[in-house]
Design a protein around this motif. Structure first.
Motif, short mmCIF file in Angstrom:
data_model
loop_
_atom_site.label_atom_id
_atom_site.label_comp_id
_atom_site.label_asym_id
_atom_site.label_seq_id
_atom_site.Cartn_x
_atom_site.Cartn_y
_atom_site.Cartn_z
N SER A 57 0.93 -1.25 -0.01
CA SER A 57 -0.06 -0.01 0.07
C SER A 57 0.85 1.26 0.19
O SER A 57 2.05 1.14 0.28
CB SER A 57 -0.72 -0.01 1.23
OG SER A 57 -0.26 0.25 2.49
N ARG A 58 0.17 2.36 -0.50
CA ARG A 58 0.79 3.58 -0.53
C ARG A 58 1.43 4.07 1.02
O ARG A 58 2.50 4.67 1.02
CB ARG A 58 -0.05 4.44 -0.89
CG ARG A 58 0.19 5.58 -1.98
CD ARG A 58 -0.98 6.43 -2.20
NE ARG A 58 -1.76 5.58 -3.21
CZ ARG A 58 -1.88 5.62 -4.50
NH1 ARG A 58 -0.99 6.28 -5.34
NH2 ARG A 58 -2.84 4.88 -5.18
N GLU A 70 8.05 7.14 -3.82
CA GLU A 70 6.56 7.22 -3.80
C GLU A 70 5.93 6.10 -4.63
O GLU A 70 6.53 5.65 -5.79
CB GLU A 70 6.25 8.69 -4.44
CG GLU A 70 5.94 9.63 -3.42
CD GLU A 70 5.69 10.80 -4.25
OE1 GLU A 70 4.39 11.27 -4.28
OE2 GLU A 70 6.49 11.67 -4.53
N ARG A 71 4.94 5.84 -4.45
CA ARG A 71 3.75 5.03 -5.24
C ARG A 71 3.96 5.39 -6.92
O ARG A 71 4.29 4.76 -7.61
CB ARG A 71 2.65 4.79 -4.72
CG ARG A 71 1.67 4.03 -5.66
CD ARG A 71 2.11 2.62 -5.80
NE ARG A 71 2.05 1.56 -4.62
CZ ARG A 71 1.10 0.86 -4.31
NH1 ARG A 71 -0.40 1.15 -4.85
NH2 ARG A 71 0.99 0.07 -3.24
N LYS A 95 5.06 4.90 2.27
CA LYS A 95 5.40 6.23 3.02
C LYS A 95 6.14 5.99 4.34
O LYS A 95 7.16 6.71 4.56
CB LYS A 95 3.90 6.99 3.03
CG LYS A 95 4.40 8.46 3.16
CD LYS A 95 2.90 9.14 3.14
CE LYS A 95 3.07 10.60 2.94
NZ LYS A 95 1.97 11.33 2.51
#
Lengths: 248, 440
Positions: B169-170, B181-182, B174
């Motif tokens: 997941s993003r 960054e995604r 992070k």
């Protein structure tokens, strides 16, 4: 009738052709080297005519390309019943006008397919496990000890892959060898005694170093490793030969 | 530093990459040497049971990034090394000539800048392809942030490209890799897809145009370092398959390689079984026409059952479809029967044209009746001891023996679980057999 063929794959196809031509309902096919010379059957020698073999082969290929190669792969097992199964498969193909391997419910087809899988899988293992050493003469050489006679199935792969050098793959079980140079490859018989190949020095050492360092220690799983590299092949695979565990 | 020392450092640093597959490309050349086999060929298996098909190394393990989950992060202190393109190319050639490998899997830490690193890797590939006339398999890991021109050049030299999505997941990205960054990881994937489409178009006009990454692209994510559920992970991989034409999405069970407080501690066992179940689910999506939302539906748990393979679990949730009559059911339905695999389903469809099949015939087709008996009938006969909707069936199909081994997970002599680190498509079949012992 007992049909004696010359021990080649073309020969067995010719035998099948003869069985059909003579409308022999009660046929048995044997290679000359397994015929003891005594049989209650009426015995005849198969007429080795390449065009007969082609006709049987083309008929099978028409139903499904690859069938003939599968039949050949199974025949390489030299199982004592393989001729019987091949005859049954061709009879099945003729009766149903279809690829015989579609009918695994029949015992003979099931067995034939099983033999083809055994031999085919071992041939694939040899593509994986052949390990060449570079000789001083700049010829590459490898020894293997397969259970089945798989050289005819692997020669083309190695010949096209290493097309710019000369190499040899010795099958020490069946005492035959693939010899290949940039122009052609063929299979030749080996003498009974074959001197062992020298170790390949620098690059073999580097390869073992790589092999030992690419494993993740936390995921160690010898059982899974053994599933893929059975003990019977380890004697000729460089990184396993002198005990991968001993180096650890 | 000599080549042996570099090899040791850079193989150790590369071993966490899951993929080692050499499939999807049938490269041939008239001059030079080498070839790629469509189905791929594995050459060895290391002590962890993962296949070795390619020489998997990093160009360099120096890195400007500081991702918490990575052994090569800038703040860690492993010995650092960088291959020169000449050293690496000659190593590949010598290994290849001895049939040790199918080719090269080249990845790298980010040395100076993404473009500088990519240039170094491309230099190696150019040496192999143009100077040595090497036609073996090359898998290149694209460095996120590298310019599209470099990706385009790399794709014409390599057989397969990949960009790691890193984490499911993003938010996790992070947290653990704040410099990435995604969007920055997805951009090169989009580039690769676009370049491949463009190349396919060019090839229509110029047959001789070189193929861009003939074996497509893949990606990989770490599972178990962060809190995403299996459903999240499967939805993400479904998206990756459809948006970027991924050939494979690899999962790698998290291994504690750092003491970052953001990560699970060393006392948490490696989730090998979870990784294994995810691969089984992945197979169901790719070869068995299942949808992510079917494998784990919203109503039930959002994680795969560790005791039950996902296909059995689906069948148990849907007794209304069973039993299936093998002589009339269509291929898609046969594929959904636990104990029937792709091979046996195809065999059934071919064989039943001749005559109807009984239970004994099914065994000869390779169907594993141990599981299949509860879900099918042959000539109207049902062989299972209990009905498909019986409450006892779950217990009967559970892998209890394997469950007992779960307690050994902390132990180094861990259970015989496939790592899922595949492989070629032919070995994929072998893996599949392991991944779901029921299948054939």
């Amino acid at each position: 009738m007992l049909h004696i063929y010359d021990g080649t794959f073309d020969g067995v196809l010719c035998a099948v052709f003869d069985v059909f031509a003579l409308r022999d309902e009660d046929a048995e096919i044997l290679p000359a080297d397994r015929y003891s010379g005594a049989s209650l059957y009426y015995t005849r020698e198969v007429n080795a005519d390449p065009s007969h073999a082609d006709r049987v082969g083309n008929m099978l290929e028409r139903f499904r390309p690859g069938t003939l190669r599968r039949l050949y792969t199974a025949w390489l097992s030299h199982d004592e019943h393989v001729e019987e199964y091949i005859l049954a498969a061709v009879r099945c193909a003729v009766a149903h006008k279809a690829d015989p391997f579609a009918f695994r419910q029949y015992h003979a087809i099931f067995e034939l397919d099983r033999l083809a899988t055994l031999v085919g899988n071992e041939a694939h293992r040899m593509l994986q496990f052949v390990r060449f050493v570079k000789l001083r003469s700049r010829v590459y050489a490898a020894d293997i000890r397969p259970e089945y006679d798989v050289l005819p199935l692997i020669g083309a792969h190695f010949h096209s892959r290493f097309r710019d050098v000369a190499f040899m793959i010795r099958d020490l079980t069946h005492l035959r060898a693939i010899l290949s140079n940039p122009r052609e490859w063929y299979i030749a018989p080996l003498p009974a005694e074959n001197p062992p190949l020298d170790a390949d020095g620098e690059y073999e050492t580097l390869w073992k170093l790589y092999f030992d360092n690419i494993a993740i220690a936390e995921r160690r799983n010898p059982k899974l490793q053994q599933h893929f590299v059975p003990q019977k092949y380890r004697s000729f695979v460089a990184e396993f030969r002198d005990g991968a565990d001993a180096r650890r | 530093m000599n080549v042996a020392e570099k090899l040791k450092i850079l193989a150790n640093a590369a071993k966490y990459d899951a993929s080692c597959s050499s499939s999807g490309s049938a490269r041939v050349g008239k001059d030079g040497f080498g070839s790629a086999a469509m189905a791929g060929i594995c050459h060895s298996w290391s002590a962890d049971g993962r296949c070795i098909s390619l020489l998997k190394v990093l160009m360099s393990n120096s890195c400007v990034y500081d991702c918490a989950y990575c052994v090569n992060r800038a703040s860690a202190n492993p010995p650092r090394a960088t291959f020169t393109p000449e050293e690496l190319a000659s190593l590949v050639v010598e290994f290849y000539r001895r049939n040790y490998i199918e080719g090269l899997f080249l990845s790298s830490g980010v040395c100076r800048s993404p473009d500088y690193t990519m240039e170094l890797m491309i230099k190696t590939l150019e040496l192999l392809r143009n100077d040595y006339r090497f036609y073996g398999y090359i898998h290149l890991k694209v460095i996120p942030g590298a310019s599209p021109e470099l990706i385009s050049r790399a794709g014409l030299l390599a057989d397969r490209l990949s960009v790691n999505i890193e984490l499911p997941s993003r938010e996790s990205l992070k947290l653990l890799a704040p410099q990435k960054e995604r969007a920055g990881l997805v951009r090169p994937m989009r580039n690769i897809k676009a370049l491949k489409l463009q190349n396919a178009d060019e090839k229509k006009h110029f047959k001789s145009a070189p193929t861009f990454a003939p074996a497509g692209q893949t990606t990989q994510m770490i599972v178990g370092a962060t809190g995403e559920s299996d459903l999240d992970i499967l939805r993400l991989s479904k998206g990756l398959y459809s948006s970027f034409d991924m050939k494979r999405v690899y999962f790698s069970a998290y291994l504690p390689v750092s003491t970052s407080p953001l990560l699970p501690g060393r006392e948490k066992p490696i989730e090998l079984r979870r990784e294994h179940r995810l691969y089984q689910a992945d197979w169901l999506m790719r070869f068995y026409k299942f949808d992510a939302e079917e494998i784990l539906d919203r109503a039930g748990s959002s994680n795969l059952d560790p005791a039950l393979d996902p296909k059995c679990a689906w069948a148990l949730r849907h007794p209304e479809f069973f039993p299936v009559e093998v002589n009339t059911a269509d291929y898609e339905m046969l594929l959904r029967v636990p104990g029937v695999g792709v091979k046996s389903a195809l065999r059934i469809v071919r064989a039943r044209r001749l005559a109807s099949l009984g239970a004994d015939d099914l065994r000869k087709m390779g169907v594993v009746m141990k599981r299949a008996q509860y879900f099918l009938t042959a000539r109207g006969k049902y062989a299972g001891a209990v009905a498909p909707d019986s409450p006892f069936l779950r217990e009967m199909l559970s892998e209890r023996r394997d469950m007992a081994q779960l307690s050994l997970f902390g132990d180094a002599s861990a259970p015989a679980l496939p790592s899922g680190i595949t492989l070629s498509d032919s070995t994929a079949l072998a893996m599949c057999e392991l991944a779901a012992p029921v299948e054939w």
